[in-house]
Design an enzyme around this catalytic site. Sequence first.
Site, PDB file in Angstrom:
ATOM      1  N   CYS A   2     -12.581  27.973  -8.215  1.00 21.94           N
ATOM      2  CA  CYS A   2     -13.665  27.924  -9.185  1.00 21.94           C
ATOM      3  C   CYS A   2     -13.112  27.601 -10.569  1.00 21.94           C
ATOM      4  O   CYS A   2     -12.133  28.190 -11.013  1.00 21.94           O
ATOM      5  CB  CYS A   2     -14.475  29.219  -9.278  1.00 21.94           C
ATOM      6  SG  CYS A   2     -15.328  29.621  -7.753  1.00 21.94           S
ATOM      7  N   ARG A  31     -10.273  22.669  -9.014  1.00 22.33           N
ATOM      8  CA  ARG A  31     -10.247  24.087  -8.648  1.00 22.33           C
ATOM      9  C   ARG A  31     -11.310  24.449  -7.623  1.00 22.33           C
ATOM     10  O   ARG A  31     -11.319  25.563  -7.086  1.00 22.33           O
ATOM     11  CB  ARG A  31     -10.454  24.945  -9.895  1.00 22.33           C
ATOM     12  CG  ARG A  31      -9.406  24.721 -10.952  1.00 22.33           C
ATOM     13  CD  ARG A  31      -9.661  25.604 -12.137  1.00 22.33           C
ATOM     14  NE  ARG A  31      -9.362  26.980 -11.813  1.00 22.33           N
ATOM     15  CZ  ARG A  31      -8.216  27.581 -12.077  1.00 22.33           C
ATOM     16  NH1 ARG A  31      -7.264  26.924 -12.682  1.00 22.33           N
ATOM     17  NH2 ARG A  31      -8.026  28.836 -11.752  1.00 22.33           N
ATOM     18  N   TRP A  80     -15.766  27.005  -5.622  1.00 16.67           N
ATOM     19  CA  TRP A  80     -15.182  27.042  -4.287  1.00 16.67           C
ATOM     20  C   TRP A  80     -15.819  28.263  -3.634  1.00 16.67           C
ATOM     21  O   TRP A  80     -15.577  29.390  -4.043  1.00 16.67           O
ATOM     22  CB  TRP A  80     -13.661  27.184  -4.363  1.00 16.67           C
ATOM     23  CG  TRP A  80     -13.003  27.025  -3.036  1.00 16.67           C
ATOM     24  CD1 TRP A  80     -12.597  25.857  -2.454  1.00 16.67           C
ATOM     25  CD2 TRP A  80     -12.649  28.071  -2.112  1.00 16.67           C
ATOM     26  NE1 TRP A  80     -12.031  26.107  -1.230  1.00 16.67           N
ATOM     27  CE2 TRP A  80     -12.050  27.447  -0.986  1.00 16.67           C
ATOM     28  CE3 TRP A  80     -12.783  29.462  -2.107  1.00 16.67           C
ATOM     29  CZ2 TRP A  80     -11.586  28.160   0.118  1.00 16.67           C
ATOM     30  CZ3 TRP A  80     -12.332  30.177  -1.006  1.00 16.67           C
ATOM     31  CH2 TRP A  80     -11.732  29.523   0.084  1.00 16.67           C
ATOM     32  N   ASN A 104     -15.594  33.489 -11.353  1.00 13.23           N
ATOM     33  CA  ASN A 104     -14.520  33.069 -10.448  1.00 13.23           C
ATOM     34  C   ASN A 104     -13.932  34.341  -9.864  1.00 13.23           C
ATOM     35  O   ASN A 104     -13.578  35.252 -10.612  1.00 13.23           O
ATOM     36  CB  ASN A 104     -13.451  32.306 -11.256  1.00 13.23           C
ATOM     37  CG  ASN A 104     -12.204  32.014 -10.435  1.00 13.23           C
ATOM     38  OD1 ASN A 104     -12.257  31.988  -9.211  1.00 13.23           O
ATOM     39  ND2 ASN A 104     -11.090  31.770 -11.112  1.00 13.23           N
ATOM     40  N   GLY A 105     -13.814  34.412  -8.534  1.00 19.97           N
ATOM     41  CA  GLY A 105     -13.218  35.595  -7.905  1.00 19.97           C
ATOM     42  C   GLY A 105     -14.164  36.210  -6.892  1.00 19.97           C
ATOM     43  O   GLY A 105     -15.101  35.561  -6.426  1.00 19.97           O
ATOM     44  N   GLU A 487       7.048  20.365   4.857  1.00 22.52           N
ATOM     45  CA  GLU A 487       6.235  19.884   3.727  1.00 22.52           C
ATOM     46  C   GLU A 487       5.570  18.545   4.089  1.00 22.52           C
ATOM     47  O   GLU A 487       4.404  18.317   3.758  1.00 22.52           O
ATOM     48  CB  GLU A 487       7.122  19.757   2.478  1.00 22.52           C
ATOM     49  CG  GLU A 487       6.478  19.090   1.278  1.00 22.52           C
ATOM     50  CD  GLU A 487       5.268  19.825   0.703  1.00 22.52           C
ATOM     51  OE1 GLU A 487       4.912  20.904   1.192  1.00 22.52           O
ATOM     52  OE2 GLU A 487       4.657  19.267  -0.233  1.00 22.52           O
ATOM     53  N   LYS A 491       1.509  18.007   4.032  1.00 15.70           N
ATOM     54  CA  LYS A 491       0.836  16.956   3.254  1.00 15.70           C
ATOM     55  C   LYS A 491      -0.100  16.157   4.148  1.00 15.70           C
ATOM     56  O   LYS A 491      -1.219  15.833   3.775  1.00 15.70           O
ATOM     57  CB  LYS A 491       1.849  15.990   2.600  1.00 15.70           C
ATOM     58  CG  LYS A 491       2.646  16.556   1.474  1.00 15.70           C
ATOM     59  CD  LYS A 491       1.885  16.693   0.165  1.00 15.70           C
ATOM     60  CE  LYS A 491       1.323  18.072  -0.028  1.00 15.70           C
ATOM     61  NZ  LYS A 491       2.121  19.088  -0.628  1.00 15.70           N
ATOM     62  N   GLU A 494      -3.275  18.280   5.217  1.00 12.82           N
ATOM     63  CA  GLU A 494      -4.275  18.586   4.194  1.00 12.82           C
ATOM     64  C   GLU A 494      -4.937  17.345   3.622  1.00 12.82           C
ATOM     65  O   GLU A 494      -6.076  17.394   3.189  1.00 12.82           O
ATOM     66  CB  GLU A 494      -3.698  19.478   3.092  1.00 12.82           C
ATOM     67  CG  GLU A 494      -2.608  18.857   2.273  1.00 12.82           C
ATOM     68  CD  GLU A 494      -2.057  19.813   1.220  1.00 12.82           C
ATOM     69  OE1 GLU A 494      -2.763  20.709   0.767  1.00 12.82           O
ATOM     70  OE2 GLU A 494      -0.878  19.637   0.847  1.00 12.82           O
ATOM     71  N   HIS A 510      13.920  23.882  22.614  1.00  9.70           N
ATOM     72  CA  HIS A 510      13.426  25.225  22.969  1.00  9.70           C
ATOM     73  C   HIS A 510      11.910  25.218  23.135  1.00  9.70           C
ATOM     74  O   HIS A 510      11.289  26.278  23.143  1.00  9.70           O
ATOM     75  CB  HIS A 510      13.859  26.231  21.903  1.00  9.70           C
ATOM     76  CG  HIS A 510      15.341  26.306  21.752  1.00  9.70           C
ATOM     77  ND1 HIS A 510      16.149  26.950  22.655  1.00  9.70           N
ATOM     78  CD2 HIS A 510      16.167  25.743  20.832  1.00  9.70           C
ATOM     79  CE1 HIS A 510      17.413  26.821  22.290  1.00  9.70           C
ATOM     80  NE2 HIS A 510      17.446  26.079  21.185  1.00  9.70           N
ATOM     81  N   LYS A 613      -7.365  23.918  -5.638  1.00  7.16           N
ATOM     82  CA  LYS A 613      -6.077  24.257  -6.243  1.00  7.16           C
ATOM     83  C   LYS A 613      -6.201  25.678  -6.784  1.00  7.16           C
ATOM     84  O   LYS A 613      -7.283  26.133  -7.071  1.00  7.16           O
ATOM     85  CB  LYS A 613      -5.783  23.265  -7.371  1.00  7.16           C
ATOM     86  CG  LYS A 613      -4.303  23.066  -7.562  1.00  7.16           C
ATOM     87  CD  LYS A 613      -3.989  21.808  -8.237  1.00  7.16           C
ATOM     88  CE  LYS A 613      -2.501  21.655  -8.392  1.00  7.16           C
ATOM     89  NZ  LYS A 613      -1.855  21.216  -7.148  1.00  7.16           N
TER      90      LYS A 613
HETATM   91  C1  F6R Z   1      -0.170  22.187  -0.767  1.00  2.00           C
HETATM   92  C2  F6R Z   1      -0.416  23.091  -1.883  1.00  2.00           C
HETATM   93  C3  F6R Z   1      -0.466  24.541  -1.610  1.00  2.00           C
HETATM   94  C4  F6R Z   1       0.180  25.333  -2.773  1.00  2.00           C
HETATM   95  C5  F6R Z   1      -0.012  26.830  -2.544  1.00  2.00           C
HETATM   96  C6  F6R Z   1       0.652  27.640  -3.645  1.00  2.00           C
HETATM   97  O1  F6R Z   1      -0.139  20.869  -1.180  1.00  2.00           O
HETATM   98  O2  F6R Z   1      -0.607  22.666  -2.990  1.00  2.00           O
HETATM   99  O3  F6R Z   1       0.130  24.871  -0.398  1.00  2.00           O
HETATM  100  O4  F6R Z   1       1.528  24.995  -2.839  1.00  2.00           O
HETATM  101  O5  F6R Z   1      -1.376  27.129  -2.509  1.00  2.00           O
HETATM  102  O6  F6R Z   1       0.114  27.329  -4.887  1.00  2.00           O
HETATM  103  P1  F6R Z   1       0.870  27.718  -6.206  1.00  2.00           P
HETATM  104  O7  F6R Z   1       2.131  26.916  -6.260  1.00  2.00           O
HETATM  105  O8  F6R Z   1      -0.081  27.361  -7.317  1.00  2.00           O
HETATM  106  O9  F6R Z   1       1.147  29.185  -6.136  1.00  2.00           O
END
Ligand code: F6R
Length: 618
Positions: A2, A31, A80, A104-105, A487, A491, A494, A510, A613
């Site tokens: 949010c 966000r 969100w 937010n929350g 990683e 990527k 997502e 294994h 994010k």
């Molecule tokens: C993936 C991604 C997430 C963040 C995770 C931690 O692309 O962005 O997996 O890495 O949510 O977020 P931060 O770094 O903000 O604590």
Amino acid sequence: MCGIVGYVGSQVASDHPLDVVLEGLRRLEYRGYDSAGVALVSPDGRLSTAKKAGKLANLVEELDLRPLPESTAAIGHTRWATHGGPTDVNAHPHVAGKLAVIHNGIVENFASLKAGLVADGVEFVSETDTEVAAQLIARAYESTGDLTAAMTEVARSLHGTFTLLAVHEDAPGLVVGARHDSPLVVGIGQGENFLGSDVAAFISHTKEALELGQDQVVTITPDTVTVTGFDGLPAEARRYTVDWDAAAAEKGGFASFMDKEIHDQPHAVADTLLGRTDAHGRLVLDEVRIDESVLRSVDKIVVVACGTAAYAGHVAKYAIEHWCRIPVEVELAHEFRYRDPVVNERTLVVAVSQSGETMDTLMAVRHAREQGAKVLALVNTHGSTIPREADAVLYTHAGPEIAVASTKAFLAQITAAYLLGLYLAQLRGNKYADEVGEILIELRAMPDKIQQVLDRADRVRQTARSMVDTSSVLFLGRHVGFPVAMEGALKLKELAYIHAEGFAAGELKHGPIALIEEGQPVFVIVPSPRGRDSLHSKVVSNIQEIRARGARTLVIAEDGDTDVLPYADEVFYVPQSPTLLAPLLAVVPLQIFACELATAKGLDVDQPRNLAKSVTVE
Ligand code: F6R
């Protein structure tokens, strides 16, 4: 999660407050993008609102059809969804009489509070916890006649996590906010003031900001900012100047923020390295304000983080253990917090986070400190909560990361972790200054090498575009190539919504090798042939094993490595580098691959479905 914006401005302000808020929401949309809404109070004290499910563009369309009146105070929200689906009705703001609230929350005790209100005859229109807060603040205002006092009273009664902003018809020139475990920063202007979930909300108007502390209430008018605690007493907030400008939060000619941020990576690494040595070339990390004697006595490091940041932590483990001979554990923050981990005053907990707001990581930080451990935060966002609650912070200097999927912050986190490892090695006498100096020289060469990877990326893009119908991709790596594989898989999942998994290459036999069938694409991250003797040949053997079973092998190898050629369907070469530093290069083709494949599928790489994010709820 949010995005929240608040604005008050005198009528001489050049922008209409609604435009200021909409621009802030555009910058905060990363966000959350389930719905968006605004509430305005006009100078003659009329409240008007608009809200719409879906992305911000839907709200803008609605406002074109049904314009709102002039105003001097405005709040805006991009959501969100937590309580209640992403519908128009559940979108914020929520109105209670003459008051509008955004949030937010999660208000965890909303059900019992709601039951009390319902018993009193209050009718609710949405399924949200926020509407309960709105009703409570409206009632408190009726008895106090003071929006700040009403907000403070209600904030004290809520459990959970929240940032709340409120405007009221009878208080036309002000916005009141409160925060508990959720972010809120103040932007200080001339004849206007701002509130935002982060500084991106107001960066094109001011770079002067106030970092609010835990359990604080803020009241902004065009000329004043007043901060109090939940106890109603005056409270301190730290003032700072944001060190990046609005251009850094724009796409700058790239098709997406993600593409731009991938291309920002040489700068992100270079800036994170900048200014961290003294005149004699000795590494100095002034920000690490943990007593040197404490750092010397540390007998275990635990890295806590989530997602991509946790993979940066895995790379840190290899480097720190090798350079400092201190055992390093890496733990997902949400698992750490709830399993009674063994930490004490000789443990250094390193919390890695781009946003500095991830609730799981914040909770792990609090738990670690309660156990007596010292906490060092590796964080990108100034003014965020985790550095404020940690014992010390080492900032990464990646600049604002807007795309939901993390890229440049990942490289900056790895870089900062290398600096930390070298600093500890220097401090604890594991390495002589000249040895540290040599690694620093190699590190300083990495931004140019990352640029070379970017310059050679056309073949990666072509390959990605040819794979739009792929339903599964596997990623294999050993040693520091293992977190890179994980990683790369994250990527792709997502961004492109393709099933992807990262494995330690040694684990293949294994179990996972059963997944290999004719045509199964597998990325393999091959370590340097110049590094540890057996590592390279073991991975080359793994490529042979999967190729023999029909896999399509997509190999990332170091320039000059011809050993992989007989077994690779495609090779993407990256410049030579020391093994421990290689993740900074090897991950870049995987980021570009995921971004390009998702784009070719017509997906929005900046705002992938279901994600946001800054995961500010547990
Ligand atoms: C993936 C991604 C997430 C963040 C995770 C931690 O692309 O962005 O997996 O890495 O949510 O977020 P931060 O770094 O903000 O604590």
